[in-house]
Motif scaffolding. Structure first.
Motif, PDB file in Angstrom:
ATOM      1  N   GLU A  14     -11.340   1.873   3.546  1.00  0.00           N
ATOM      2  CA  GLU A  14     -11.324   3.247   3.044  1.00  0.00           C
ATOM      3  C   GLU A  14     -10.084   3.541   2.201  1.00  0.00           C
ATOM      4  OE1 GLU A  14     -11.988   5.817   6.380  1.00  0.00           O
ATOM      5  OE2 GLU A  14     -14.107   5.274   6.479  1.00  0.00           O
ATOM      6  N   SER A  15      -8.921   3.062   2.633  1.00  0.00           N
ATOM      7  CA  SER A  15      -7.713   3.291   1.833  1.00  0.00           C
ATOM      8  C   SER A  15      -7.773   2.499   0.529  1.00  0.00           C
ATOM      9  CB  SER A  15      -6.451   2.947   2.619  1.00  0.00           C
ATOM     10  OG  SER A  15      -6.389   1.566   2.879  1.00  0.00           O
ATOM     11  N   GLU A  55       0.820  -1.203   0.000  1.00  0.00           N
ATOM     12  CA  GLU A  55       0.000   0.000   0.000  1.00  0.00           C
ATOM     13  C   GLU A  55       0.860   1.261   0.000  1.00  0.00           C
ATOM     14  OE1 GLU A  55      -4.037   0.705   2.118  1.00  0.00           O
ATOM     15  OE2 GLU A  55      -2.465   1.346   3.519  1.00  0.00           O
ATOM     16  N   ARG A  56       1.927   1.291   0.767  1.00  0.00           N
ATOM     17  CA  ARG A  56       2.821   2.452   0.800  1.00  0.00           C
ATOM     18  C   ARG A  56       3.483   2.681  -0.556  1.00  0.00           C
ATOM     19  NH1 ARG A  56       5.988   2.392   6.598  1.00  0.00           N
ATOM     20  NH2 ARG A  56       4.200   3.087   7.827  1.00  0.00           N
ATOM     21  N   TYR A  90       0.818   4.095  -2.936  1.00  0.00           N
ATOM     22  CA  TYR A  90       0.574   5.516  -2.662  1.00  0.00           C
ATOM     23  C   TYR A  90       1.735   6.389  -3.160  1.00  0.00           C
ATOM     24  CZ  TYR A  90      -3.798   5.696  -0.042  1.00  0.00           C
ATOM     25  OH  TYR A  90      -5.124   5.680   0.314  1.00  0.00           O
ATOM     26  N   THR A 133     -13.016   1.150   8.345  1.00  0.00           N
ATOM     27  CA  THR A 133     -11.889   1.992   7.946  1.00  0.00           C
ATOM     28  C   THR A 133     -10.824   1.209   7.192  1.00  0.00           C
ATOM     29  OG1 THR A 133     -10.858   1.658  10.095  1.00  0.00           O
ATOM     30  CG2 THR A 133     -12.219   3.629   9.824  1.00  0.00           C
ATOM     31  N   ASP A 164      -9.858   4.661  -1.750  1.00  0.00           N
ATOM     32  CA  ASP A 164      -9.103   5.858  -2.101  1.00  0.00           C
ATOM     33  C   ASP A 164      -8.051   5.544  -3.161  1.00  0.00           C
ATOM     34  OD1 ASP A 164      -8.143   8.635  -1.756  1.00  0.00           O
ATOM     35  OD2 ASP A 164      -6.397   7.666  -0.823  1.00  0.00           O
ATOM     36  N   ARG A 165      -7.293   4.488  -2.946  1.00  0.00           N
ATOM     37  CA  ARG A 165      -6.268   4.098  -3.918  1.00  0.00           C
ATOM     38  C   ARG A 165      -6.895   3.748  -5.261  1.00  0.00           C
ATOM     39  NH1 ARG A 165      -4.117  -0.671  -1.031  1.00  0.00           N
ATOM     40  NH2 ARG A 165      -3.456  -1.288  -3.089  1.00  0.00           N
TER      41      ARG A 165
END
Length: 161
Positions: free
Chosen positions: A96-97, A29-30, A33, A93, A100-101
């Motif tokens: 949610e990421s 994920e990092r 992003y 939650t 968003d991604r």
């Protein structure tokens, strides 16, 4: 004694899987992003807007439909957390990421498609979101989301007259 070792193994294996899933998912994920932020910065001069009407100051030479699509899956750890959340209710939650991604990636792919075709802007940008789930034999579904971004690409006249 043997049953104690078996019980320990039955507890340890899922815990190890959760820890590995947490760190692996976090790393992926990092990196995603970081890629998104770099590409957004590179494409910041190509606007992608939701309005339907083209501004009067824009002189348009050519138009065309552009799109970008992405399917992103949730990692095992986030899926585990979401499963716990269904027991007590409330905001999930951990997803949610993921959303968003997926949205940001789909918009970036749409803008990249516009740039490849020589367009300088995208208007009437729209997003469609679909849940992707594939049930397997043991009734464990693969959770993920597909986001499609589409709009009208515009080739703007360099010297409006």
């Amino acid at each position: 004694m043997e049953s104690g070792i078996e019980a320990l193994i039955q507890i340890a294996v899922p815990l190890v899987l959760l820890v590995v899933a947490f760190w692996t998912g976090r790393r992926i994920e990092r990196r995603h992003y970081a890629s998104i932020r770099a590409r957004e910065k590179a494409l910041c001069m190509l606007p992608a807007v939701t309005f339907r009407r083209i501004p009067d100051a824009w002189a348009v030479d050519e138009v065309g439909v552009v799109s970008g699509s992405v399917v992103v899956s949730v990692d095992y750890f986030k899926r585990f957390l979401a499963g716990l959340r269904t027991l007590v209710g409330g905001r999930v939650t951990s997803y949610e990421s993921l959303l968003d991604r997926a949205r940001r990636e789909a918009i970036l792919r749409c803008k990249e498609a516009a740039r490849e075709r020589g367009y300088q802007a995208v208007v009437n940008l729209r997003l469609e979101t679909t849940r992707v789930s594939r049930a397997s034999r043991d009734n464990k579904a693969t959770a993920g989301v597909e986001v499609l971004a589409f709009g009208t690409g515009l080739e703007l006249r360099r010297d409006p007259r």
